[in-house]
Design a protein around this motif. Structure first.
Motif, mmCIF file in Angstrom:
data_model
loop_
_atom_site.group_PDB
_atom_site.id
_atom_site.type_symbol
_atom_site.label_atom_id
_atom_site.label_comp_id
_atom_site.label_asym_id
_atom_site.label_seq_id
_atom_site.Cartn_x
_atom_site.Cartn_y
_atom_site.Cartn_z
ATOM 1 N N VAL A 157 0.996 -0.772 -5.211
ATOM 2 C CA VAL A 157 -0.319 -0.174 -5.020
ATOM 3 C C VAL A 157 -1.228 -0.716 -6.123
ATOM 4 C CG1 VAL A 157 0.050 1.919 -6.433
ATOM 5 C CG2 VAL A 157 -1.430 2.035 -4.430
ATOM 6 N N TRP A 158 -2.520 -0.761 -5.859
ATOM 7 C CA TRP A 158 -3.400 -1.391 -6.851
ATOM 8 C C TRP A 158 -3.940 -0.396 -7.867
ATOM 9 C CZ3 TRP A 158 -7.134 -3.561 -2.595
ATOM 10 C CH2 TRP A 158 -7.697 -2.505 -1.871
ATOM 11 N N LEU A 208 -1.879 6.058 -9.572
ATOM 12 C CA LEU A 208 -1.038 6.389 -8.403
ATOM 13 C C LEU A 208 0.380 5.877 -8.606
ATOM 14 C CD1 LEU A 208 -2.943 5.718 -5.045
ATOM 15 C CD2 LEU A 208 -1.805 7.813 -5.801
ATOM 16 N N SER A 235 -0.817 -3.895 -8.194
ATOM 17 C CA SER A 235 -1.440 -5.158 -7.778
ATOM 18 C C SER A 235 -2.047 -4.987 -6.395
ATOM 19 C CB SER A 235 -0.356 -6.246 -7.711
ATOM 20 O OG SER A 235 -0.816 -7.414 -7.054
ATOM 21 N N GLU A 236 -2.925 -5.903 -6.053
ATOM 22 C CA GLU A 236 -3.305 -6.031 -4.639
ATOM 23 C C GLU A 236 -2.013 -6.434 -3.913
ATOM 24 O OE1 GLU A 236 -4.286 -6.866 -0.956
ATOM 25 O OE2 GLU A 236 -3.668 -8.592 -2.109
ATOM 26 N N ALA A 237 -1.731 -5.762 -2.802
ATOM 27 C CA ALA A 237 -0.392 -5.842 -2.216
ATOM 28 C C ALA A 237 -0.057 -7.188 -1.571
ATOM 29 C CB ALA A 237 -0.225 -4.716 -1.191
ATOM 30 N N PHE A 266 6.704 -3.175 5.254
ATOM 31 C CA PHE A 266 5.888 -2.082 5.797
ATOM 32 C C PHE A 266 4.474 -2.203 5.257
ATOM 33 C CE2 PHE A 266 4.557 2.530 5.097
ATOM 34 C CZ PHE A 266 4.152 2.739 6.405
ATOM 35 N N ASP A 314 0.641 -0.665 4.922
ATOM 36 C CA ASP A 314 -0.220 0.520 5.024
ATOM 37 C C ASP A 314 -1.459 0.312 4.156
ATOM 38 O OD1 ASP A 314 -0.979 2.996 5.882
ATOM 39 O OD2 ASP A 314 0.560 4.120 4.803
ATOM 40 N N ILE A 315 -1.894 -0.958 4.059
ATOM 41 C CA ILE A 315 -3.064 -1.278 3.232
ATOM 42 C C ILE A 315 -4.351 -0.960 3.994
ATOM 43 C CG2 ILE A 315 -1.934 -3.041 1.847
ATOM 44 C CD1 ILE A 315 -3.187 -5.184 3.690
ATOM 45 N N GLU A 316 -5.486 -1.266 3.376
ATOM 46 C CA GLU A 316 -6.768 -1.056 4.062
ATOM 47 C C GLU A 316 -6.779 -1.890 5.336
ATOM 48 O OE1 GLU A 316 -9.863 -1.614 1.158
ATOM 49 O OE2 GLU A 316 -9.526 0.435 0.426
ATOM 50 N N TYR A 321 5.543 8.580 -0.763
ATOM 51 C CA TYR A 321 6.226 9.302 0.324
ATOM 52 C C TYR A 321 7.079 8.348 1.155
ATOM 53 C CZ TYR A 321 6.869 11.699 4.814
ATOM 54 O OH TYR A 321 7.404 12.218 5.959
ATOM 55 N N SER A 322 6.447 7.282 1.687
ATOM 56 C CA SER A 322 7.218 6.335 2.500
ATOM 57 C C SER A 322 8.272 5.631 1.653
ATOM 58 C CB SER A 322 6.280 5.318 3.169
ATOM 59 O OG SER A 322 5.355 4.788 2.247
ATOM 60 N N GLY A 362 0.835 -1.205 0.000
ATOM 61 C CA GLY A 362 0.000 0.000 0.000
ATOM 62 C C GLY A 362 0.864 1.246 0.000
ATOM 63 N N SER A 363 1.394 1.587 -1.197
ATOM 64 C CA SER A 363 2.440 2.621 -1.260
ATOM 65 C C SER A 363 1.960 4.025 -1.615
ATOM 66 C CB SER A 363 3.510 2.214 -2.276
ATOM 67 O OG SER A 363 4.082 0.984 -1.944
ATOM 68 N N GLY A 364 0.863 4.171 -2.297
ATOM 69 C CA GLY A 364 0.359 5.506 -2.628
ATOM 70 C C GLY A 364 1.316 6.325 -3.486
HETATM 71 C C1 LIG Z 1 -2.384 5.244 3.213
HETATM 72 S S1 LIG Z 1 -1.978 5.198 1.513
HETATM 73 C C2 LIG Z 1 -0.257 4.969 1.422
HETATM 74 C C3 LIG Z 1 0.619 5.895 2.089
HETATM 75 C C4 LIG Z 1 2.080 5.515 1.962
HETATM 76 N N1 LIG Z 1 2.361 4.224 2.567
HETATM 77 C C5 LIG Z 1 2.899 6.565 2.648
HETATM 78 O O1 LIG Z 1 3.062 6.478 3.891
HETATM 79 O O2 LIG Z 1 3.384 7.444 1.951
HETATM 80 C C6 LIG Z 1 -2.444 3.547 1.091
HETATM 81 C C7 LIG Z 1 -2.497 3.318 -0.410
HETATM 82 O O3 LIG Z 1 -2.525 1.924 -0.662
HETATM 83 C C8 LIG Z 1 -3.680 1.589 -1.429
HETATM 84 N N2 LIG Z 1 -4.117 0.283 -0.932
HETATM 85 C C9 LIG Z 1 -4.883 0.007 0.158
HETATM 86 N N3 LIG Z 1 -5.030 -1.310 0.322
HETATM 87 C C10 LIG Z 1 -4.329 -1.892 -0.683
HETATM 88 C C11 LIG Z 1 -4.102 -3.248 -1.038
HETATM 89 N N4 LIG Z 1 -4.632 -4.257 -0.337
HETATM 90 N N5 LIG Z 1 -3.332 -3.491 -2.126
HETATM 91 C C12 LIG Z 1 -2.797 -2.470 -2.845
HETATM 92 N N6 LIG Z 1 -2.984 -1.169 -2.564
HETATM 93 C C13 LIG Z 1 -3.746 -0.879 -1.488
HETATM 94 C C14 LIG Z 1 -4.674 2.691 -1.199
HETATM 95 O O4 LIG Z 1 -5.557 2.807 -2.281
HETATM 96 C C15 LIG Z 1 -3.736 3.902 -1.056
HETATM 97 O O5 LIG Z 1 -3.394 4.431 -2.305
#
Ligand SMILES: C[S@@+](CC[C@H](N)C(=O)[O-])C[C@H]1O[C@@H](n2cnc3c(N)ncnc32)[C@H](O)[C@@H]1O
Length: 170
Positions: A47-48, A52, A74-76, A91, A93-95, A26-27, A21-23
């Motif tokens: 990231v999926w 993004l 992809s789904e992470a 690390f 940070d997914i849902e 930033y991280s 879940g990289s968005g």
């Molecule tokens: C909170 S943001 C990421 C922030 C990033 N880690 C940072 O600290 O800079 C989470 C991102 O991951 C995506 N995401 C959430 N669950 C995911 C999953 N299961 N697989 C892939 N991407 C996912 C969300 O759509 C979002 O774009």
């Protein structure tokens, strides 16, 4: 937050980092700077959302970090399951409702001494609110209990921002 991620990467000497879940990256940028300064390696940005991922690639290229980053749309958890080898840092940070199911996959991919980091362990305070019973809050609670009960991890939560899990794979 970024400084903490950089510091942990440097302190652990990490060369392989996987982000779930990289968005916008930033991280990823902080992990990539740490890995670069450790002598090089790879940081998986996952990231999926295609848009993004493309935006993150643009930012990270402007920072000159693209050489150590592997971009995956992809789904992470699926991406991690399908990636070979062990990681020094994973690390998440997914849902938040996906946190509990991700744990066995993460554990399988962490080397001994590896670090599991996860964001939003306080979930804006909802984990302590007895009225909060939504799936995300329950996901963070259940994940927290599972990690802290697991004898293969030494765990703590750094009370920075929304709470960062720091768990060492023994
Ligand atoms: C909170 S943001 C990421 C922030 C990033 N880690 C940072 O600290 O800079 C989470 C991102 O991951 C995506 N995401 C959430 N669950 C995911 C999953 N299961 N697989 C892939 N991407 C996912 C969300 O759509 C979002 O774009």
């Amino acid at each position: 937050m970024g400084q903490l991620l950089y510091m942990l990467t440097r302190l652990s000497g990490a060369r392989r980092v996987f982000e779930l879940g990289s968005g916008y990256g930033y991280s990823t940028a902080w992990f990539a700077m740490g890995v670069r300064d450790n002598g090089g390696g790879e940081v998986f940005h996952v990231v999926w959302d295609e848009g993004l991922s493309r935006a993150a690639r643009g930012y990270l290229e402007r920072l000159g970090l693209e050489r150590v980053i592997r971009f995956t749309v992809s789904e992470a958890v699926t991406a991690l399951r399908n990636t070979d080898g062990r990681f020094d840092i994973i690390f998440s940070d997914i849902e938040k409702d996906g946190y509990p199911a991700s744990l066995p996959v993460i554990k399988q991919h962490l080397g001994s001494g590896g670090l599991l980091l996860a964001d939003n362990m306080f979930w804006r305070g909802k984990v302590l609110d007895p009225r909060a019973a939504d799936t995300d809050t329950e996901g963070v609670r259940s994940f927290t209990r599972a990690v802290f009960a697991d004898k293969d991890f030494t765990s703590t939560i750094v009370p920075l921002r929304d709470g960062v899990l720091l768990a060492r794979r023994n």
